[in-house]
Design a protein around this motif. Structure first.
Motif, PDB file in Angstrom:
ATOM      1  N   GLY A 226       0.690  -1.576  -0.122  1.00 26.23           N
ATOM      2  CA  GLY A 226       0.561  -0.338   0.098  1.00 26.23           C
ATOM      3  C   GLY A 226       1.179   1.487  -0.111  1.00 26.23           C
ATOM      4  N   ALA A 227       2.150   1.376   0.944  1.00 24.70           N
ATOM      5  CA  ALA A 227       3.406   2.674   0.607  1.00 24.70           C
ATOM      6  C   ALA A 227       3.848   2.866  -1.146  1.00 24.70           C
ATOM      7  N   GLY A 228       3.861   1.236  -1.685  1.00 26.06           N
ATOM      8  CA  GLY A 228       4.111   1.605  -2.818  1.00 26.06           C
ATOM      9  C   GLY A 228       5.804   1.163  -2.933  1.00 26.06           C
ATOM     10  N   ALA A 229       5.775  -0.340  -2.275  1.00 29.27           N
ATOM     11  CA  ALA A 229       7.081  -0.938  -2.383  1.00 29.27           C
ATOM     12  C   ALA A 229       7.365  -1.066  -3.846  1.00 29.27           C
ATOM     13  N   ASP A 230       8.522  -1.706  -4.630  1.00 29.74           N
ATOM     14  CA  ASP A 230       8.457  -2.005  -6.159  1.00 29.74           C
ATOM     15  C   ASP A 230       8.640  -3.776  -5.773  1.00 29.74           C
ATOM     16  N   GLY A 231       9.276  -4.037  -4.246  1.00 34.41           N
ATOM     17  CA  GLY A 231       8.670  -5.260  -5.178  1.00 34.41           C
ATOM     18  C   GLY A 231       8.907  -5.735  -3.084  1.00 34.41           C
ATOM     19  N   PHE A 232       9.175  -6.911  -3.263  1.00 32.18           N
ATOM     20  CA  PHE A 232       8.939  -7.720  -1.782  1.00 32.18           C
ATOM     21  C   PHE A 232      10.544  -9.433  -1.491  1.00 32.18           C
ATOM     22  N   PHE A 233      10.994  -9.499  -1.015  1.00 31.51           N
ATOM     23  CA  PHE A 233      11.934 -10.829  -0.457  1.00 31.51           C
ATOM     24  C   PHE A 233      10.548 -11.307   0.142  1.00 31.51           C
ATOM     25  N   PHE A 234      10.536 -12.961   0.052  1.00 36.27           N
ATOM     26  CA  PHE A 234      10.342 -13.595   1.466  1.00 36.27           C
ATOM     27  C   PHE A 234      11.137 -14.724   1.446  1.00 36.27           C
ATOM     28  N   GLU A 235      11.565 -15.034   2.240  1.00 35.95           N
ATOM     29  CA  GLU A 235      12.700 -15.871   2.645  1.00 35.95           C
ATOM     30  C   GLU A 235      11.622 -17.577   2.764  1.00 35.95           C
ATOM     31  N   VAL A 236      10.973 -18.250   1.970  1.00 33.98           N
ATOM     32  CA  VAL A 236      10.988 -19.665   2.424  1.00 33.98           C
ATOM     33  C   VAL A 236      11.005 -20.728   2.798  1.00 33.98           C
ATOM     34  N   HIS A 237      10.194 -21.754   3.454  1.00 33.02           N
ATOM     35  CA  HIS A 237      10.824 -22.576   3.126  1.00 33.02           C
ATOM     36  C   HIS A 237       9.564 -24.099   3.738  1.00 33.02           C
ATOM     37  N   PRO A 238      10.342 -25.197   3.081  1.00 35.33           N
ATOM     38  CA  PRO A 238       8.956 -26.592   3.160  1.00 35.33           C
ATOM     39  C   PRO A 238       8.024 -26.353   4.685  1.00 35.33           C
ATOM     40  N   ASN A 239       9.153 -26.935   5.163  1.00 33.95           N
ATOM     41  CA  ASN A 239       9.344 -26.706   6.834  1.00 33.95           C
ATOM     42  C   ASN A 239      10.235 -26.257   7.634  1.00 33.95           C
ATOM     43  N   PRO A 240       9.223 -24.845   8.036  1.00 31.34           N
ATOM     44  CA  PRO A 240      10.337 -23.754   8.752  1.00 31.34           C
ATOM     45  C   PRO A 240      11.046 -24.083  10.773  1.00 31.34           C
ATOM     46  N   GLU A 241      10.234 -25.045  10.741  1.00 32.45           N
ATOM     47  CA  GLU A 241      10.999 -25.498  11.993  1.00 32.45           C
ATOM     48  C   GLU A 241      11.578 -26.290  11.949  1.00 32.45           C
ATOM     49  N   ASP A 242      11.861 -27.294  10.296  1.00 34.42           N
ATOM     50  CA  ASP A 242      13.344 -27.825   9.857  1.00 34.42           C
ATOM     51  C   ASP A 242      14.166 -27.037  10.020  1.00 34.42           C
ATOM     52  N   ALA A 243      13.954 -25.822   9.418  1.00 38.22           N
ATOM     53  CA  ALA A 243      15.057 -25.005   8.874  1.00 38.22           C
ATOM     54  C   ALA A 243      16.918 -24.427   9.392  1.00 38.22           C
ATOM     55  N   LEU A 244      17.594 -24.222   8.371  1.00 37.23           N
ATOM     56  CA  LEU A 244      18.776 -24.285   9.640  1.00 37.23           C
ATOM     57  C   LEU A 244      19.459 -23.130   9.886  1.00 37.23           C
ATOM     58  N   CYS A 245      18.624 -22.558   8.147  1.00 36.77           N
ATOM     59  CA  CYS A 245      19.306 -21.281   8.987  1.00 36.77           C
ATOM     60  C   CYS A 245      17.290 -19.991   9.011  1.00 36.77           C
TER      61      CYS A 245
END
Length: 279
Positions: A226-245
């Protein structure tokens, strides 16, 4: 200020909004290819531009025992395979001058980590490669510090500069976003990418490692749209609870589509709004 319409990578044009999506770190070749394939399918189905992001090395860790990645040689090999098999452009961080040449041979976008955002010699050397540069704004920088960072990169030859906003430190183990950074960054000509996953991180807030407040990821992403960001950064993981970072602040991969479907209509509405001159 309206959203940008495109981004110029060295060998391709990508439309706005631009999405940086991927796991925090290269956990294994099989894991990264699995995630990248799914991200590519989601991007193609929605007709959106995605750069696949994964770190080959994590230099800034809360603990000496934290996983740091496979290293530059193996990590870049995996990212090169992602680029060739999915067609997605790829991005990763560099941490020192000695990594830049190898990174520039593979990466479409070279990322400067937040804690290195004031290391001018590093910024200048990355800019000289001709690659697109994504500078993660340090948690210690104000919105008004951004023009000077962009000037360092542009003066050294960078053509496409992106600034990724991840909030500023607010007391202990909390980050707060000031959305004024979006129009201020627009004034420099750089693209503003909103980091919706690191913005909910609680650095060092989980008994010697970073925690996170995952439910606020879509909330902040919608606000930034809504504030007009040009893009977005998402870190994703199939199982976040098992992510190494960064598991606590990672978006579950099976939730990605729903979040993208909330953000995209907002960006379209904002792009059509007239500019208001309130000087």
């Amino acid at each position: 200020m309206p959203l940008r319409t495109s981004f110029s990578l060295p060998d391709r044009e990508l439309t706005a909004p631009l999405f940086f999506i991927g796991p925090d770190v290269v956990e294994s070749r099989e894991f990264v290819l699995e995630v990248a394939t799914r991200v590519q399918e989601i991007a193609e189905a929605r007709g959106i531009s995605v750069v696949f992001k994964a770190s080959f090395e994590k230099a800034n860790r809360s603990s000496a025992s934290s996983y740091r990645g496979p290293g530059i040689e193996e990590g870049l090999s995996v990212l090169d395979e992602v680029r060739r098999t999915t067609g997605l452009p790829v991005m990763s961080d560099i941490h020192g001058l000695e990594q830049i040449d190898a990174a520039a041979q593979v990466l479409d976008v070279i990322q400067i980590p937040a804690f290195l955002s004031r290391q001018n010699a590093l910024l200048e050397a990355v800019a000289a490669t001709g690659r697109t540069v994504n500078l993660k704004k340090g948690q210690f920088l104000s919105p008004w510090d951004i023009p000077a960072r962009v000037d360092v990169l542009r003066s050294a030859g960078a053509h496409e500069v992106l600034i990724t906003e991840r909030g500023v430190s607010f007391g202990y183990q909390r980050l707060i976003n000031d959305f004024r950074v979006i129009p201020i960054t627009h004034g420099t000509g750089a693209g503003l990418i909103f980091d919706a996953t690191h913005s909910v991180q609680t650095p060092g807030g989980a008994a010697g490692k970073s925690g996170g407040e995952r439910p606020f990821i879509p909330v902040l992403a919608r606000a930034a749209a809504g504030a007009g960001a040009d893009g977005f950064f998402f870190e994703v993981h199939p199982n976040p609870e098992d992510a190494l970072c960064d598991g606590p602040n990672s978006l579950p991969l099976d939730s990605l589509e729903a979040v993208l479907d909330q953000i995209t209509p907002i960006t379209r509405v904002v792009r059509e709004l007239p500019e208001l001159d309130l000087q």
